[in-house]
Design an enzyme around this catalytic site. Structure first.
Site, mmCIF file in Angstrom:
data_model
loop_
_atom_site.group_PDB
_atom_site.id
_atom_site.type_symbol
_atom_site.label_atom_id
_atom_site.label_comp_id
_atom_site.label_asym_id
_atom_site.label_seq_id
_atom_site.Cartn_x
_atom_site.Cartn_y
_atom_site.Cartn_z
ATOM 1 N N ALA A 72 -42.635 -39.609 45.347
ATOM 2 C CA ALA A 72 -41.049 -39.502 45.554
ATOM 3 C C ALA A 72 -40.027 -39.875 47.539
ATOM 4 C CB ALA A 72 -40.408 -38.566 45.227
ATOM 5 N N THR A 73 -40.595 -39.151 47.665
ATOM 6 C CA THR A 73 -40.385 -39.331 48.986
ATOM 7 C C THR A 73 -39.617 -41.087 49.401
ATOM 8 O OG1 THR A 73 -41.529 -37.541 50.096
ATOM 9 C CG2 THR A 73 -41.021 -39.424 51.745
ATOM 10 N N ASN A 140 -38.636 -26.225 43.634
ATOM 11 C CA ASN A 140 -40.296 -27.336 44.001
ATOM 12 C C ASN A 140 -40.787 -26.075 44.543
ATOM 13 O OD1 ASN A 140 -38.799 -28.920 45.718
ATOM 14 N ND2 ASN A 140 -41.014 -27.618 47.375
ATOM 15 N N GLN A 168 -39.899 -31.879 39.689
ATOM 16 C CA GLN A 168 -40.889 -31.216 38.636
ATOM 17 C C GLN A 168 -39.742 -30.955 37.466
ATOM 18 O OE1 GLN A 168 -43.027 -29.141 40.383
ATOM 19 N NE2 GLN A 168 -43.241 -30.288 42.943
ATOM 20 N N SER A 184 -42.289 -39.020 41.413
ATOM 21 C CA SER A 184 -43.615 -39.160 41.407
ATOM 22 C C SER A 184 -44.453 -38.653 40.172
ATOM 23 C CB SER A 184 -43.502 -37.786 42.927
ATOM 24 O OG SER A 184 -45.371 -38.242 43.075
ATOM 25 N N HIS A 186 -48.064 -37.870 40.536
ATOM 26 C CA HIS A 186 -49.003 -36.412 40.730
ATOM 27 C C HIS A 186 -48.325 -35.767 40.230
ATOM 28 C CE1 HIS A 186 -48.641 -34.880 44.247
ATOM 29 N NE2 HIS A 186 -47.869 -35.556 45.095
ATOM 30 N N THR A 222 -46.568 -55.492 47.504
ATOM 31 C CA THR A 222 -47.333 -55.686 45.812
ATOM 32 C C THR A 222 -47.623 -54.816 45.453
ATOM 33 O OG1 THR A 222 -48.954 -57.608 46.905
ATOM 34 C CG2 THR A 222 -49.967 -56.978 45.250
ATOM 35 N N CYS A 304 -45.624 -28.659 51.334
ATOM 36 C CA CYS A 304 -45.133 -30.152 52.432
ATOM 37 C C CYS A 304 -45.147 -28.157 53.888
ATOM 38 C CB CYS A 304 -43.625 -30.196 51.992
ATOM 39 S SG CYS A 304 -44.050 -31.635 50.681
#
Length: 357
Positions: A72-73, A140, A168, A184, A186, A222, A304
């Site tokens: 996501a970043t 978050n 989220q 994201s 994960h 890739t 974070c």
């Protein structure tokens, strides 16, 4: 160990693991092709990426394209740095650091204030020189659901584009309308190292890295068929289980609220994803609590920001002073959290907190 940090990351779904293994070794050892190669192995890998893209896209609004990224970043940076025009960027005061730090790095940032319940204030105006508005769907740190519909409308009225950090929210609830959406893998029981930016049809971004232009000429590099396949499988399961997962989380939420009845809730209880319980106790030494409860995985703030020693910018934005912010913890639970685990963790945390006086 009991894992209660679902906002930081989520356990890998077995379906995602199985999908990834097919492209890490494969039944005959040939599943390592480059999805951008024209030969048979490359086409097989490309087919796996295409299927994953379809599954990921199924949780987004229609009329847009999914660009795979490293997370996501990167998706947020592509959206913000690649946004056309020379105007300012308006961001809510409780955005993730990926948005806030990028806005400040670009310059011409305007901060949108937040009410005490944790929602971005819809009564404020968007500056006329704004080119991009960034308001996340679910925060978050405190889990509060933001008034994204109103800010999407405000962005349109100001002639700006609207970026929504839906990390989220993705896979947990229908996504808000937006021009761009960052997610994201994960955070929905997929693998780390992959995310996506959804871009509404007709929006032209400037690429932020040059090379092969593999992702619609917007993102070079890739792709990993294994990561894409894992993301796609996680998205498919999230779509199928969305109602069941939400019901399970709701049951856990109500039980957690009973168990921590004497603790203060940070942010709205109603306009909130109930898999996030951010609470505080007067005088609580969170570092000591973590030391005393090492077998319970929870957070003192967003993952974070943990370890920075600074009070949460989100808790400060909703009016909490440094002492209250530093006496707060975040418990996150979801699909694989059992009621027994929650109750045992609560017992350990409450007993340890009571020993502090």
């Amino acid at each position: 160990m009991i894992y209660l940090d679902y906002q930081a990351t989520t356990p890998l779904a077995p379906e995602a693991r199985d999908a990834m293994l097919q492209w890490l070794d494969g039944p005959d050892g040939t599943a390592f092709g480059n999805p951008h190669s024209p030969h048979r192995m490359g086409r097989m890998a490309a087919a796996a990426v295409d299927l994953a893209r379809e599954r990921v896209a199924a949780l987004f609004p229609p009329n847009g394209q999914v660009i795979f990224t490293s997370g996501a970043t990167e998706a947020i940076n592509l959206a913000m740095r690649g946004c056309p025009g020379k105007g300012a960027i308006s961001v809510s005061a409780i955005e993730h650091a990926a948005v806030l730090d990028t806005a400040h790095a670009i310059g011409k940032a305007h901060e949108l204030n937040v009410a005490k319940d944790g929602q971005c204030n819809v009564k404020q105006d968007i500056p006329s020189n704004t080119k991009l508005v960034c308001v996340m769907q679910v925060n978050n740190e405190i889990g509060v659901i933001q008034p994204t519909v109103e800010f999407h409308r405000k962005a349109k009225e100001a002639g700006a584009l609207y970026l929504c950090d839906a990390v989220q929210a993705y896979g947990k609830m229908p996504l808000a309308g937006a021009d761009m959406i960052a997610v994201s893998a994960h955070k929905i029981h997929g693998p780390k190292g992959i995310g996506a930016l959804w871009v509404r049809n007709g929006i032209e971004l400037e690429p932020q890295q040059t090379g092969g232009g593999q992702e619609a000429n917007l993102r070079s590099g890739t792709l990993s068929p294994a990561l894409c396949a894992g993301f796609g499988a996680a998205a498919m399961v999230a779509k199928e289980r969305m109602e069941d997962d939400a019901a399970h989380v709701e049951a856990l939420w109500h039980r957690a609220r009973e168990l921590f009845a004497d603790w203060e809730l940070n942010g709205s209880a109603e306009a909130r994803w109930h898999g996030n319980l951010n609470i505080r106790r007067k005088g609580l030494d969170v570092a000591r609590l973590m030391s005393d409860c090492r077998d319970v995985m929870f957070s003192a703030g967003s993952a974070c920001a943990s370890g920075s020693g600074r009070p949460s910018h989100v808790l400060q934005a909703i009016g909490l002073g440094a002492k209250k912010a530093k006496s707060s913890i975040r418990l996150g639970f979801g699909r694989y959290t059992s009621m027994e685990q929650l109750e045992l963790a609560a017992e350990k945390l409450i007993n340890a907190a009571s020993q502090q006086g």
